[in-house]
Design an enzyme around this catalytic site. Structure first.
Site, PDB file in Angstrom:
ATOM      1  N   HIS A  11       0.954  -1.057   0.009  1.00 52.60           N
ATOM      2  CA  HIS A  11      -0.089   0.053   0.102  1.00 52.60           C
ATOM      3  C   HIS A  11       0.941   1.439  -0.088  1.00 52.60           C
ATOM      4  O   HIS A  11       1.547   1.542   0.967  1.00 52.60           O
ATOM      5  CB  HIS A  11      -0.798  -0.208   1.306  1.00 52.60           C
ATOM      6  CG  HIS A  11      -1.956   0.989   1.633  1.00 52.60           C
ATOM      7  ND1 HIS A  11      -1.883   1.738   2.601  1.00 52.60           N
ATOM      8  CD2 HIS A  11      -2.774   1.658   0.861  1.00 52.60           C
ATOM      9  CE1 HIS A  11      -2.833   2.915   2.404  1.00 52.60           C
ATOM     10  NE2 HIS A  11      -3.448   2.451   1.229  1.00 52.60           N
ATOM     11  N   ARG A  12       1.030   1.950  -1.183  1.00 57.29           N
ATOM     12  CA  ARG A  12       1.611   3.252  -1.244  1.00 57.29           C
ATOM     13  C   ARG A  12       3.228   2.812  -0.997  1.00 57.29           C
ATOM     14  O   ARG A  12       4.075   3.525  -0.774  1.00 57.29           O
ATOM     15  CB  ARG A  12       1.350   4.327  -0.312  1.00 57.29           C
ATOM     16  CG  ARG A  12      -0.413   4.594  -0.242  1.00 57.29           C
ATOM     17  CD  ARG A  12      -0.465   5.674   0.983  1.00 57.29           C
ATOM     18  NE  ARG A  12      -1.906   5.700   1.080  1.00 57.29           N
ATOM     19  CZ  ARG A  12      -2.318   6.416   2.342  1.00 57.29           C
ATOM     20  NH1 ARG A  12      -1.604   7.193   2.951  1.00 57.29           N
ATOM     21  NH2 ARG A  12      -3.685   6.352   2.741  1.00 57.29           N
ATOM     22  N   GLU A  38       0.343  -0.496  -4.595  1.00 54.61           N
ATOM     23  CA  GLU A  38      -0.673   0.379  -5.063  1.00 54.61           C
ATOM     24  C   GLU A  38      -0.182   1.666  -4.690  1.00 54.61           C
ATOM     25  O   GLU A  38       0.571   1.943  -3.982  1.00 54.61           O
ATOM     26  CB  GLU A  38      -1.737   0.012  -3.735  1.00 54.61           C
ATOM     27  CG  GLU A  38      -2.966   0.941  -3.731  1.00 54.61           C
ATOM     28  CD  GLU A  38      -2.912   2.288  -3.137  1.00 54.61           C
ATOM     29  OE1 GLU A  38      -4.178   2.912  -3.128  1.00 54.61           O
ATOM     30  OE2 GLU A  38      -2.053   2.366  -2.424  1.00 54.61           O
ATOM     31  N   ASP A  40      -1.419   5.921  -5.574  1.00 51.92           N
ATOM     32  CA  ASP A  40      -2.649   6.789  -5.674  1.00 51.92           C
ATOM     33  C   ASP A  40      -1.933   8.002  -6.801  1.00 51.92           C
ATOM     34  O   ASP A  40      -1.156   8.368  -6.611  1.00 51.92           O
ATOM     35  CB  ASP A  40      -3.065   7.808  -4.444  1.00 51.92           C
ATOM     36  CG  ASP A  40      -3.332   6.805  -3.247  1.00 51.92           C
ATOM     37  OD1 ASP A  40      -4.431   6.151  -3.239  1.00 51.92           O
ATOM     38  OD2 ASP A  40      -2.250   6.669  -2.450  1.00 51.92           O
ATOM     39  N   HIS A  53      -1.169  10.977  -2.392  1.00 52.55           N
ATOM     40  CA  HIS A  53      -2.542  10.777  -1.654  1.00 52.55           C
ATOM     41  C   HIS A  53      -3.392  11.749  -1.336  1.00 52.55           C
ATOM     42  O   HIS A  53      -4.588  11.774  -1.779  1.00 52.55           O
ATOM     43  CB  HIS A  53      -2.052   9.723  -0.410  1.00 52.55           C
ATOM     44  CG  HIS A  53      -3.448   9.297   0.263  1.00 52.55           C
ATOM     45  ND1 HIS A  53      -3.891   9.947   1.241  1.00 52.55           N
ATOM     46  CD2 HIS A  53      -4.049   8.031   0.097  1.00 52.55           C
ATOM     47  CE1 HIS A  53      -5.205   9.257   1.660  1.00 52.55           C
ATOM     48  NE2 HIS A  53      -5.227   8.328   0.830  1.00 52.55           N
ATOM     49  N   GLU A 113      -4.910   3.773  -7.885  1.00 51.83           N
ATOM     50  CA  GLU A 113      -6.053   4.170  -7.438  1.00 51.83           C
ATOM     51  C   GLU A 113      -6.162   5.639  -7.955  1.00 51.83           C
ATOM     52  O   GLU A 113      -5.473   6.589  -7.683  1.00 51.83           O
ATOM     53  CB  GLU A 113      -6.208   4.185  -5.983  1.00 51.83           C
ATOM     54  CG  GLU A 113      -7.436   4.817  -5.311  1.00 51.83           C
ATOM     55  CD  GLU A 113      -7.448   5.138  -3.950  1.00 51.83           C
ATOM     56  OE1 GLU A 113      -6.919   4.526  -3.066  1.00 51.83           O
ATOM     57  OE2 GLU A 113      -8.415   5.716  -3.408  1.00 51.83           O
ATOM     58  N   LYS A 115      -7.609   9.155  -7.894  1.00 58.75           N
ATOM     59  CA  LYS A 115      -8.177   9.928  -6.688  1.00 58.75           C
ATOM     60  C   LYS A 115      -9.655  10.697  -7.002  1.00 58.75           C
ATOM     61  O   LYS A 115      -9.543  11.112  -8.283  1.00 58.75           O
ATOM     62  CB  LYS A 115      -7.169  10.852  -6.143  1.00 58.75           C
ATOM     63  CG  LYS A 115      -6.080  10.103  -5.219  1.00 58.75           C
ATOM     64  CD  LYS A 115      -7.027   9.684  -3.887  1.00 58.75           C
ATOM     65  CE  LYS A 115      -6.291   8.856  -3.116  1.00 58.75           C
ATOM     66  NZ  LYS A 115      -7.346   8.245  -1.921  1.00 58.75           N
ATOM     67  N   ASP A 235       0.563  -1.816   4.686  1.00 60.53           N
ATOM     68  CA  ASP A 235       1.653  -0.978   4.952  1.00 60.53           C
ATOM     69  C   ASP A 235       2.904  -1.793   5.290  1.00 60.53           C
ATOM     70  O   ASP A 235       4.017  -0.954   5.539  1.00 60.53           O
ATOM     71  CB  ASP A 235       1.330   0.158   6.102  1.00 60.53           C
ATOM     72  CG  ASP A 235       0.056   1.003   5.668  1.00 60.53           C
ATOM     73  OD1 ASP A 235      -0.022   1.271   4.494  1.00 60.53           O
ATOM     74  OD2 ASP A 235      -0.480   1.597   6.645  1.00 60.53           O
TER      75      ASP A 235
HETATM   76  O1  G3P Z   1      -7.062   1.102  -2.361  1.00 57.32           O
HETATM   77  C1  G3P Z   1      -6.995   0.773  -1.056  1.00 57.32           C
HETATM   78  C2  G3P Z   1      -6.751   1.977  -0.319  1.00 57.32           C
HETATM   79  O2  G3P Z   1      -5.648   2.705  -1.050  1.00 57.32           O
HETATM   80  C3  G3P Z   1      -7.851   3.039  -0.057  1.00 57.32           C
HETATM   81  O3  G3P Z   1      -7.558   4.143   0.510  1.00 57.32           O
HETATM   82  O4  G3P Z   1      -6.923   6.324   1.292  1.00 57.32           O
HETATM   83  O5  G3P Z   1      -5.369   4.386   1.553  1.00 57.32           O
HETATM   84  O6  G3P Z   1      -5.951   5.662  -0.702  1.00 57.32           O
HETATM   85  P1  G3P Z   1      -6.502   5.301   0.607  1.00 57.32           P
HETATM   86 MG    MG Z   2      -5.084   4.367  -2.225  1.00 60.00          MG
END
Ligand code: G3P
Ligand code: MG
Length: 246
Positions: A11-12, A38, A40, A53, A113, A115, A235
């Protein structure tokens, strides 16, 4: 279209080891054993897609104010690393192009993702899909395109009819099947905090994959996988890959 996703999606990048959504973070995710990341994507004022993000620049860079009200000429000189640690001083906010080129070089596939930039969702979605389709090598695993915005997914679908997509929900709404049919979804993304075993069974039974965010405890991930969740966003990709494999 078929979607193949690993159990663990970073994640990120690896945001406890490096500043989130930077090239350094994606390199750490690769070193931690992840096979997918992942990230954003959002637009600067002058419509350059960058990997970032928050709406505001303040938390994860030395900039101020809204990204959507800041020109790329300013954004490209911001420091997105020092807030995390001095060893990352000067780490930039990456462009979408730079990010995809690095991921392709590392052999990391991705979940992009889009935004929910109010009023610009469709513009952003079309632009990033055009760029991603141009850059992403066909021999690498096909990525997954996501958004909390149905408008963004519908616009992305126009540009990439054959790429797998999902809508992300905080709480899965009653009309998720309508979204799945209308937008030709391959998956559903869901906040693990509100997810139930029954929802997992319904979604999997309907023939969709299910990903869940943001899961940082081994015990919770274990339960979600037992329920049938296909992938978790985490994370702590190193810990999760060590425990569950990919
Ligand atoms: O797609 C999972 C997650 O990335 C969604 O929430 O706020 O971390 O971008 P956020
Ligand atoms: Mg995200």
């Amino acid at each position: 279209m078929s979607l193949k996703i690993p159990k663990i999606i970073a994640h990120r990048g690896s945001p406890r080891e490096a500043p989130e959504n930077t090239l350094a973070s994606f390199r750490r995710a690769k070193a931690a054993g992840a096979t997918w990341v992942e990230f954003d994507v959002a637009l600067t004022r002058d419509a350059r897609p960058v990997v970032f993000h928050d709406d505001a620049l303040d938390r994860t860079s030395d900039g101020q104010g809204l990204l959507a009200e800041t020109d790329f000429e300013i954004v490209k000189h911001l420091d997105a690393g020092t807030w995390f640690g001095p060893q990352f001083a000067g780490e930039p906010i990456p462009t979408l192009e730079e990010t995809l080129e690095l991921l392709a070089e590392l052999g990391l596939s991705f979940n992009m993702e889009i935004k929910t930039d109010p009023g610009r969702e469709a513009e952003l979605a079309k632009l990033v899909l055009l760029i991603a389709r141009d850059i992403w090598p066909e021999m690498l695993p096909t990525p997954l395109i996501s958004s909390f915005s149905r408008i963004a997914v519908a616009a992305a679908r126009e540009v990439a009819p054959d790429w797998p997509m999902d809508v992300i929900y905080d709480r899965i709404p009653a009309e998720w099947k309508d979204d799945a049919k209308t937008l030709d979804l391959a998956a559903i993304g869901a906040n693990h905090k509100h997810l139930t075993r029954e929802q997992v069974m319904d979604i999997r039974g309907f023939g969709l994959k299910l990903s869940s965010y943001t899961v940082n405890e081994i015990e919770r991930a274990d339960l979600l996988f037992q329920w049938g969740v296909d992938a978790i966003f985490t994370d702590v990709p190193g810990d999760m890959v060590r425990h569950f494999g990919n």
